[in-house]
Design an enzyme around this catalytic site. Structure first.
Site, PDB file in Angstrom:
ATOM      1  N   LYS A 135       0.852  -1.174   0.000  1.00  0.00           N
ATOM      2  CA  LYS A 135       0.000   0.000   0.000  1.00  0.00           C
ATOM      3  C   LYS A 135       0.892   1.228   0.000  1.00  0.00           C
ATOM      4  CE  LYS A 135      -0.974   2.464   2.922  1.00  0.00           C
ATOM      5  NZ  LYS A 135      -0.425   3.827   3.258  1.00  0.00           N
ATOM      6  N   THR A 153       9.681   2.087   2.036  1.00  0.00           N
ATOM      7  CA  THR A 153       8.911   3.243   1.619  1.00  0.00           C
ATOM      8  C   THR A 153       7.452   3.195   1.971  1.00  0.00           C
ATOM      9  OG1 THR A 153       8.735   2.104  -0.463  1.00  0.00           O
ATOM     10  CG2 THR A 153      10.331   3.826  -0.345  1.00  0.00           C
ATOM     11  N   GLU A 156      -0.454  10.029  -5.346  1.00  0.00           N
ATOM     12  CA  GLU A 156      -1.539  10.981  -5.096  1.00  0.00           C
ATOM     13  C   GLU A 156      -1.542  12.096  -6.140  1.00  0.00           C
ATOM     14  OE1 GLU A 156      -1.812  10.334  -0.277  1.00  0.00           O
ATOM     15  OE2 GLU A 156      -0.684  12.032  -1.069  1.00  0.00           O
ATOM     16  N   ASN A 195      -3.609  16.182   0.071  1.00  0.00           N
ATOM     17  CA  ASN A 195      -2.866  16.235   1.323  1.00  0.00           C
ATOM     18  C   ASN A 195      -3.280  17.392   2.216  1.00  0.00           C
ATOM     19  OD1 ASN A 195      -0.625  14.057   1.495  1.00  0.00           O
ATOM     20  ND2 ASN A 195      -0.714  14.662  -0.651  1.00  0.00           N
ATOM     21  N   THR A 246      -9.242  15.432   7.273  1.00  0.00           N
ATOM     22  CA  THR A 246     -10.661  15.810   7.352  1.00  0.00           C
ATOM     23  C   THR A 246     -11.550  14.659   6.934  1.00  0.00           C
ATOM     24  OG1 THR A 246     -10.556  16.695   5.109  1.00  0.00           O
ATOM     25  CG2 THR A 246     -10.173  18.222   6.935  1.00  0.00           C
TER      26      THR A 246
END
Length: 456
Positions: free
Chosen positions: A213, A224, A311, A451, A456
């Site tokens: 993951k 990593t 991302e 990010n 949230t």
């Protein structure tokens, strides 16, 4: 914000592990439809609700072997090592990498920077799995991923571990569900498997499977992210550790998404020998060399899935630094290019700004003296369609770049950057032929949004 996932321009980023991920169409091709999994291993993915917002998705993974395994692992070099990293290190030290039976992983909370209580929580997770296995001695490695600085809801996790143990299965769906259970901001589960043979037993089939993951906080300085590899080949722990170290150095240690190294990074491998055959004990044997090649290639394929899920990423970039006098210098240069924000943003903007690549080469620290000589340095883009390289710089002299062709190359999802430190064919001008490869992605607006909203 109470919702479980955040949509960012078509990318669904989950903050715990969903079973029914809305996987982007472009990533569907990376999900295996079937697998060949090692004998004697079973897995499960179970819902705990580590994060209060997760009311139904699996966030506890358990990987277990019917018989004791040899084990090895590599861990983060971040000074703030998370509690599960410390616990797993202690277990491997106490057992000398023998007799390991399971790996337990939670997503949704990193259990990092949580003090003595956090370490006790990590140890209790492993102990609960050992209890389910009917063992009194530590035989379970522990991993966690998620937000740093928060304690685990340990009672909820301990209550669910027996459920995870009772639902262990060796089916493909179970392996896939388990890979999903360790996801955080990943958009797809990362799972691979393959078969292989060894010289001493050419007619015997061995199996290797792995899950990992990671999508952010990815830049190696020993490992990593989280990853578990399992094989039914017989390998002594004394041989397994160097095998894993070599494989990781050329795979998980050669990728970058954003240049950050996590507090929790762990890659572990378990070998139970269930397929039989002569154990690999010597690092000089033909079986060891063959296993090293298999494991390294497999780890490279698995680690590249992390980059493809970076991302906000829109590009998968290979940087190949060749004609270097030594491997380490080539690796340092490739790493510097891979983590350069200016290089990454230029690629996102489809800008053939080779000056940024050259700048990164020039400020790389730690390379052997005489490695980088401007007058013999060349840089080019290599298209994925097999057509000729687009030369940008040759022997320190800029080329007249065909901007239209550059635009076509940069429009593709995959791209290779070639840096030749000798200015010609390998071996010219007194240099050796050492080469290092790094894989990385671009930086986009979405990375900042993802990010900025992580907690949230």
């Amino acid at each position: 914000m109470a919702t479980f996932a955040r949509m960012v321009k078509g990318q669904v980023r989950y903050y715990s592990a969903p079973l029914d991920m809305a996987i982007p169409a472009s990533k569907q091709k990376y999900i295996p439809a079937s697998g060949t999994y090692p004998k004697g291993f079973s897995v499960s993915g179970t819902h705990v609700g580590v994060k209060a917002s997760n009311t139904r998705f699996p966030d506890l993974a358990l990987i277990s072997s019917e018989t004791p395994c040899s084990a090895a692992a590599v861990f983060t070099t971040n000074k703030f090592q998370a509690a599960p990293v410390q616990a797993s290190k202690n277990t491997l030290k106490a057992t000398q990498g023998e007799g390991i039976r399971s790996v337990v992983i939670n997503s949704g909370c990193a259990n990092a920077v949580t003090g003595k209580g956090g370490l006790e929580d990590a140890v209790s997770m492993g102990a609960k799995v050992d209890e389910c296995n009917g063992l009194a001695q530590p035989s379970t490695l522990v991993m966690s991923t998620g937000v740093i600085g928060q304690r685990l809801p340990i009672s909820k996790i301990l209550d669910k571990i027996p459920t995870a143990h009772s639902t262990l299965s060796s089916t493909h769906d179970s392996w896939l569900t388990t890979a999903r259970a360790i996801c955080t901001t990943d958009t797809f589960p990362k799972l691979l498997s393959q078969t292989f043979t060894l010289p001493s037993s050419p007619n015997r089939t061995y199996r290797l499977a792995g899950m990992t993951k990671g999508a952010g906080m990815i830049h190696p300085n020993m490992a990593t992210l989280l990853g578990v590899l399992c094989t039914d080949a017989p390998i002594a722990s004394s041989a397994l550790q160097p095998l894993l170290k070599h494989a990781v150095s050329r795979s998980f240690n050669s990728i970058s998404v954003d240049g950050d190294t996590s507090t929790n990074d762990t890659i572990a491998i378990l070998a139970n020998g269930a397929a039989g055959g002569a154990p690999i004990t010597s690092t000089s044997s033909a079986d060891y060399t063959a296993m090293q090649n298999v494991l390294t290639s497999f780890a490279q394929s698995l680690s590249q899935l992390v980059v493809r899920d970076g991302e906000g990423a829109t590009k998968f970039v290979t940087v190949r630094v060749q004609n270097s006098p030594d491997y380490e210098s080539a690796r340092l240069i490739a790493s510097t290019i891979a983590r350069s924000p200016l290089v990454k943003t230029a690629l996102y903007g489809k800008d053939a700004n080779w000056g940024r690549i050259l700048c990164a080469i020039g400020y790389t620290q730690g390379v052997a003296e005489g490695t980088v000589v401007p007058e013999r340095t060349s840089v080019s883009f290599k298209p994925v369609d097999g057509s000729a390289e687009l030369k940008l710089l040759v022997n320190g002299e800029p080329e007249q770049v065909d901007e239209d062709r550059a635009a076509v190359i940069l429009q593709e999802e995959d791209l290779e950057i070639v840096v030749d430190l000798g200015g010609g064919e390998k071996g010219e001008k007194g240099l050796g032929g050492e080469e290092a490869i790094y894989w990385f992605c671009d930086f986009s607006h979405e990375y900042v949004t993802i990010n900025g909203d992580y907690r949230t």
